[in-house]
Design an enzyme around this catalytic site. Sequence first.
Site, PDB file in Angstrom:
ATOM      1  N   GLY A  46      -1.759  11.563   7.601  1.00 22.25           N
ATOM      2  CA  GLY A  46      -0.490  10.923   7.282  1.00 22.25           C
ATOM      3  C   GLY A  46       0.449  11.914   6.630  1.00 22.25           C
ATOM      4  O   GLY A  46       0.003  12.869   5.996  1.00 22.25           O
ATOM      5  N   GLN A  51       7.476  15.023   1.900  1.00 18.79           N
ATOM      6  CA  GLN A  51       6.582  16.187   1.798  1.00 18.79           C
ATOM      7  C   GLN A  51       7.113  17.409   2.536  1.00 18.79           C
ATOM      8  O   GLN A  51       6.663  18.521   2.271  1.00 18.79           O
ATOM      9  CB  GLN A  51       5.187  15.829   2.338  1.00 18.79           C
ATOM     10  CG  GLN A  51       4.460  14.813   1.464  1.00 18.79           C
ATOM     11  CD  GLN A  51       3.148  14.419   2.097  1.00 18.79           C
ATOM     12  OE1 GLN A  51       3.086  13.532   2.936  1.00 18.79           O
ATOM     13  NE2 GLN A  51       2.082  15.092   1.699  1.00 18.79           N
ATOM     14  N   HIS A 133      -0.150   4.942   0.535  1.00 19.66           N
ATOM     15  CA  HIS A 133      -0.080   6.317   0.016  1.00 19.66           C
ATOM     16  C   HIS A 133       1.229   6.987   0.462  1.00 19.66           C
ATOM     17  O   HIS A 133       1.927   7.603  -0.346  1.00 19.66           O
ATOM     18  CB  HIS A 133      -1.312   7.091   0.521  1.00 19.66           C
ATOM     19  CG  HIS A 133      -1.336   8.548   0.176  1.00 19.66           C
ATOM     20  ND1 HIS A 133      -2.322   9.097  -0.614  1.00 19.66           N
ATOM     21  CD2 HIS A 133      -0.518   9.584   0.530  1.00 19.66           C
ATOM     22  CE1 HIS A 133      -2.096  10.402  -0.748  1.00 19.66           C
ATOM     23  NE2 HIS A 133      -1.017  10.720  -0.046  1.00 19.66           N
ATOM     24  N   HIS A 137       4.938   8.260  -1.508  1.00 21.23           N
ATOM     25  CA  HIS A 137       5.654   9.541  -1.428  1.00 21.23           C
ATOM     26  C   HIS A 137       7.159   9.311  -1.348  1.00 21.23           C
ATOM     27  O   HIS A 137       7.939  10.046  -1.956  1.00 21.23           O
ATOM     28  CB  HIS A 137       5.230  10.320  -0.175  1.00 21.23           C
ATOM     29  CG  HIS A 137       3.983  11.131  -0.343  1.00 21.23           C
ATOM     30  ND1 HIS A 137       3.848  12.127  -1.272  1.00 21.23           N
ATOM     31  CD2 HIS A 137       2.794  11.094   0.323  1.00 21.23           C
ATOM     32  CE1 HIS A 137       2.639  12.670  -1.171  1.00 21.23           C
ATOM     33  NE2 HIS A 137       1.981  12.063  -0.214  1.00 21.23           N
TER      34      HIS A 137
HETATM   35 NI    NI Z   1       0.028  12.483   0.491  1.00 25.13          NI
END
Ligand code: NI
Length: 169
Positions: A46, A51, A133, A137
């Site tokens: 993922g 990110q 999760h 982010h």
């Molecule tokens: Ni992560």
Amino acid sequence: MAIRDILHYPDKRLRTVAEPVDVVDESIRSLVDDMFETMYAAPGIGLAATQVDVHKRIIVIDLSAEKNQPLCLINPEIRKSEGVEQTEEGCLSVPDIFETVERAERIEVKALDRNGEEFTLEADGLLAVCIQHEIDHLQGNLFVDYLSPLKQMRVKKKIQKARRQATII
Ligand code: NI
């Protein structure tokens, strides 16, 4: 398509809150393609746009062994959640750290797909964990934030140590 650089904890840019996507156009689709390529190359299951330092509400996931079941969620919103599940999680932005995190066991999530079409997905198990999760982010949160202060300190020390060693090499 291109592989993008993944930000690493404790980079402050990982704390940026992502903005919703207004229109799913070619530039968004191109970003989604880059995100899949980056995730597969890492390799990971993922990735959130945060990110790769793009602060838009986009996540990509593929849990299949063959890496042929890409799932893209744009502007994901959890509508329902129930149950509690503990899973050992890791993160491409926090390399070599694996810790148990408690999350909802089952969720219902609404999102737009790569073509801008709205869909609703019911998820449980690893998929539910992964979606939660990645949505974290987008809010600037990391799985290590759920750990006790003592464990967070240990994680920081481990990462600093790894970085020092990397400098020596
Ligand atoms: Ni992560």
